[in-house]
Design a protein around this motif. Structure first.
Motif, mmCIF file in Angstrom:
data_model
loop_
_atom_site.group_PDB
_atom_site.id
_atom_site.type_symbol
_atom_site.label_atom_id
_atom_site.label_comp_id
_atom_site.label_asym_id
_atom_site.label_seq_id
_atom_site.Cartn_x
_atom_site.Cartn_y
_atom_site.Cartn_z
ATOM 1 N N ASP A 1 0.846 -1.192 0.000
ATOM 2 C CA ASP A 1 0.000 0.000 0.000
ATOM 3 C C ASP A 1 0.887 1.249 0.000
ATOM 4 O OD1 ASP A 1 -1.817 2.039 0.411
ATOM 5 O OD2 ASP A 1 -2.965 0.957 1.935
ATOM 6 N N LEU A 2 0.989 1.904 -1.154
ATOM 7 C CA LEU A 2 1.876 3.061 -1.272
ATOM 8 C C LEU A 2 1.373 4.281 -0.520
ATOM 9 C CD1 LEU A 2 3.128 2.980 -4.988
ATOM 10 C CD2 LEU A 2 4.260 2.146 -2.923
ATOM 11 N N TYR A 3 0.126 4.301 -0.120
ATOM 12 C CA TYR A 3 -0.342 5.424 0.682
ATOM 13 C C TYR A 3 0.353 5.452 2.040
ATOM 14 C CZ TYR A 3 -4.111 6.539 -2.588
ATOM 15 O OH TYR A 3 -4.828 6.909 -3.702
ATOM 16 N N CYS A 4 0.624 4.282 2.588
ATOM 17 C CA CYS A 4 1.246 4.235 3.913
ATOM 18 C C CYS A 4 2.648 3.645 3.892
ATOM 19 C CB CYS A 4 0.367 3.464 4.904
ATOM 20 S SG CYS A 4 -0.095 1.792 4.360
ATOM 21 N N ASN A 5 3.137 3.227 2.715
ATOM 22 C CA ASN A 5 4.460 2.610 2.651
ATOM 23 C C ASN A 5 5.172 2.982 1.355
ATOM 24 O OD1 ASN A 5 6.597 0.964 3.639
ATOM 25 N ND2 ASN A 5 5.907 -0.725 2.347
ATOM 26 N N VAL A 6 5.495 4.265 1.202
ATOM 27 C CA VAL A 6 6.240 4.748 0.037
ATOM 28 C C VAL A 6 7.736 4.565 0.296
ATOM 29 C CG1 VAL A 6 6.910 6.819 -1.249
ATOM 30 C CG2 VAL A 6 4.516 6.412 -0.714
ATOM 31 N N PRO A 7 8.475 3.975 -0.645
ATOM 32 C CA PRO A 7 9.927 3.869 -0.482
ATOM 33 C C PRO A 7 10.548 5.246 -0.254
ATOM 34 C CG PRO A 7 9.206 2.505 -2.313
ATOM 35 C CD PRO A 7 8.016 3.321 -1.892
ATOM 36 N N ARG A 8 11.540 5.322 0.589
ATOM 37 C CA ARG A 8 12.131 6.609 0.941
ATOM 38 C C ARG A 8 12.773 7.309 -0.253
ATOM 39 N NH1 ARG A 8 9.902 8.921 4.524
ATOM 40 N NH2 ARG A 8 11.709 10.161 5.092
ATOM 41 N N ASP A 9 13.183 6.547 -1.287
ATOM 42 C CA ASP A 9 13.816 7.172 -2.449
ATOM 43 C C ASP A 9 12.814 7.528 -3.549
ATOM 44 O OD1 ASP A 9 13.246 4.593 -3.210
ATOM 45 O OD2 ASP A 9 15.180 4.247 -4.201
ATOM 46 N N TYR A 10 11.527 7.409 -3.287
ATOM 47 C CA TYR A 10 10.491 7.860 -4.229
ATOM 48 C C TYR A 10 10.187 9.328 -3.937
ATOM 49 C CZ TYR A 10 9.181 3.451 -6.495
ATOM 50 O OH TYR A 10 9.167 2.307 -7.266
ATOM 51 N N PHE A 11 11.124 10.186 -4.235
ATOM 52 C CA PHE A 11 11.003 11.585 -3.823
ATOM 53 C C PHE A 11 9.881 12.313 -4.547
ATOM 54 C CE2 PHE A 11 15.307 10.629 -2.420
ATOM 55 C CZ PHE A 11 15.276 11.158 -1.141
ATOM 56 N N ILE A 12 9.666 12.013 -5.816
ATOM 57 C CA ILE A 12 8.592 12.690 -6.542
ATOM 58 C C ILE A 12 7.245 12.314 -5.941
ATOM 59 C CG2 ILE A 12 7.410 12.847 -8.759
ATOM 60 C CD1 ILE A 12 10.159 12.591 -10.088
ATOM 61 N N THR A 13 7.065 11.032 -5.625
ATOM 62 C CA THR A 13 5.819 10.588 -4.982
ATOM 63 C C THR A 13 5.653 11.264 -3.632
ATOM 64 O OG1 THR A 13 6.036 8.436 -6.069
ATOM 65 C CG2 THR A 13 4.526 8.568 -4.210
ATOM 66 N N ARG A 14 6.743 11.385 -2.891
ATOM 67 C CA ARG A 14 6.671 12.042 -1.576
ATOM 68 C C ARG A 14 6.336 13.522 -1.708
ATOM 69 N NH1 ARG A 14 12.116 10.712 1.419
ATOM 70 N NH2 ARG A 14 11.155 12.086 2.965
ATOM 71 N N ILE A 15 6.885 14.169 -2.722
ATOM 72 C CA ILE A 15 6.581 15.588 -2.939
ATOM 73 C C ILE A 15 5.111 15.772 -3.304
ATOM 74 C CG2 ILE A 15 7.018 17.551 -4.464
ATOM 75 C CD1 ILE A 15 9.973 16.590 -4.559
ATOM 76 N N VAL A 16 4.587 14.881 -4.151
ATOM 77 C CA VAL A 16 3.160 14.940 -4.497
ATOM 78 C C VAL A 16 2.306 14.744 -3.244
ATOM 79 C CG1 VAL A 16 1.305 13.788 -5.763
ATOM 80 C CG2 VAL A 16 3.497 14.219 -6.878
ATOM 81 N N GLY A 17 2.702 13.781 -2.394
ATOM 82 C CA GLY A 17 1.988 13.557 -1.141
ATOM 83 C C GLY A 17 2.041 14.773 -0.239
ATOM 84 N N TYR A 18 3.191 15.413 -0.192
ATOM 85 C CA TYR A 18 3.346 16.631 0.616
ATOM 86 C C TYR A 18 2.424 17.734 0.106
ATOM 87 C CZ TYR A 18 5.418 21.045 2.159
ATOM 88 O OH TYR A 18 5.612 22.309 2.665
ATOM 89 N N LEU A 19 2.359 17.883 -1.230
ATOM 90 C CA LEU A 19 1.492 18.914 -1.800
ATOM 91 C C LEU A 19 0.026 18.643 -1.494
ATOM 92 C CD1 LEU A 19 3.260 19.418 -5.252
ATOM 93 C CD2 LEU A 19 3.336 20.936 -3.257
ATOM 94 N N ALA A 20 -0.368 17.349 -1.470
ATOM 95 C CA ALA A 20 -1.751 17.012 -1.106
ATOM 96 C C ALA A 20 -2.024 17.375 0.348
ATOM 97 C CB ALA A 20 -1.995 15.521 -1.333
ATOM 98 N N GLU A 21 -1.065 17.066 1.227
ATOM 99 C CA GLU A 21 -1.243 17.358 2.646
ATOM 100 C C GLU A 21 -1.357 18.859 2.905
ATOM 101 O OE1 GLU A 21 -1.565 15.504 5.353
ATOM 102 O OE2 GLU A 21 -1.314 13.526 4.474
ATOM 103 N N THR A 22 -0.625 19.650 2.125
ATOM 104 C CA THR A 22 -0.583 21.093 2.378
ATOM 105 C C THR A 22 -1.523 21.885 1.477
ATOM 106 O OG1 THR A 22 1.317 21.286 0.872
ATOM 107 C CG2 THR A 22 1.789 21.003 3.215
#
Length: 296
Positions: free
Chosen positions: A193-214
């Protein structure tokens, strides 16, 4: 003789005072209708109180001393819906705190339990973090327990139920953690489940998640947003300088992560918690139900 009489007199006086104290201050009775445990359950995106999804199964039949309240909120994510993700989640956080405070003012002896799935877990976890770190009106001792399923802000520091994981939530971990609530807070995440378990080196996915949160940011949370952005930048920087940053944010890496996320969505891994086993023979939903039932 006089000494003996004096001692006897003092003893009699103390007994009289004690009896007055005991009879004058009886324990205050709880108002009628106050539950021992008040469970605030927050459904995931596109669910609601009349159709709460797996939250309905997690909270059904918890016992006579437990009252369950599904938290209503927009439960949307995109601009063309009622509210973008950040605004929708903020509404869930505010409604949850409002319900909890209202109950505790009427029933001071009641203890709160928080649970949620997906966006609901995101909101429930934020409320638990605020309480545990002293940023809420509710005291940590008033929280009986927390159980989060598919939390987009899951941290490696959280108490994980189920198999070990290497990633963290897509929205980034709560930098302040759970504080004093941590020993009673648990998280469940299916490894795919990538919503709760994104690999730490998936930076683009993490940035998209950050933008959703903010999205639709709350002014009081600006410092938190800045700290979260700083954490992503710091991790990028430690990879090997500007050249590595360019590689991590390249079109090639973007396409790779888009493909991985598309495969994740098609797999249905975000919706398997009714069958996903966190213990031999025990599903995520069953574990969460048992945890909440045991709080009373």
């Amino acid at each position: 003789m006089r000494l003996r009489a004096l001692i006897a007199g003092v003893a009699a006086t103390l007994m009289a005072i004690g009896s007055v104290v005991v009879t004058a201050a009886p324990a205050a009775a709880a108002p009628p209708g106050c539950p021992k445990i008040y469970v605030l359950a927050i459904p995931g995106t596109w669910a609601n109180g009349t159709s709460p999804g797996i939250m309905g199964e997690v909270t059904s039949g918890l016992g006579p001393e437990t009252r369950v309240q599904f938290v209503g909120y927009n439960a949307t994510a995109f601009p063309w819906e009622k509210a973008v993700y950040g605004k929708s989640k903020a509404q869930a956080v505010a409604n949850t705190k409002g319900l909890a405070i209202s109950m505790l003012r009427r029933c001071p002896g009641t203890r709160i339990a928080l649970t949620g799935y997906s966006q609901g877990a995101d909101a429930a976890g934020d409320v638990a973090s605020e309480i545990g770190t002293g940023r809420a009106e509710i005291r940590p001792g008033q929280v009986a327990g927390v159980v989060l399923i598919a939390d987009p802000r899951r941290s490696r520091r959280d108490n994980l139920i189920g198999p070990a994981l290497n990633g963290e939530g897509s929205g980034g971990p709560r930098l302040d953690g759970m504080g004093w609530v941590l020993p009673r807070a648990f998280t469940i995440c299916q490894p795919s489940d990538l919503y709760c378990n994104v690999p730490r080196d998936y930076f683009i996915t993490r940035i998209v998640g950050y933008l959703a949160e903010t999205s639709d940011p709350t002014p009081s949370q600006i410092a938190q947003y800045q700290a979260e952005a700083g954490a992503i930048v710091a991790e990028l920087t430690t990879l090997g300088g500007p050249g590595k940053i360019v590689d991590e944010l390249s079109n090639t890496r973007a396409r790779e992560q888009i493909r991985a996320f598309d495969q994740f969505l098609q797999s249905g891994a975000h919706g398997v918690y009714r069958s996903f086993q966190v213990r031999p023979g025990v599903t995520a939903v069953e574990w969460a139900h048992g945890f909440l039932a045991g709080l009373a």
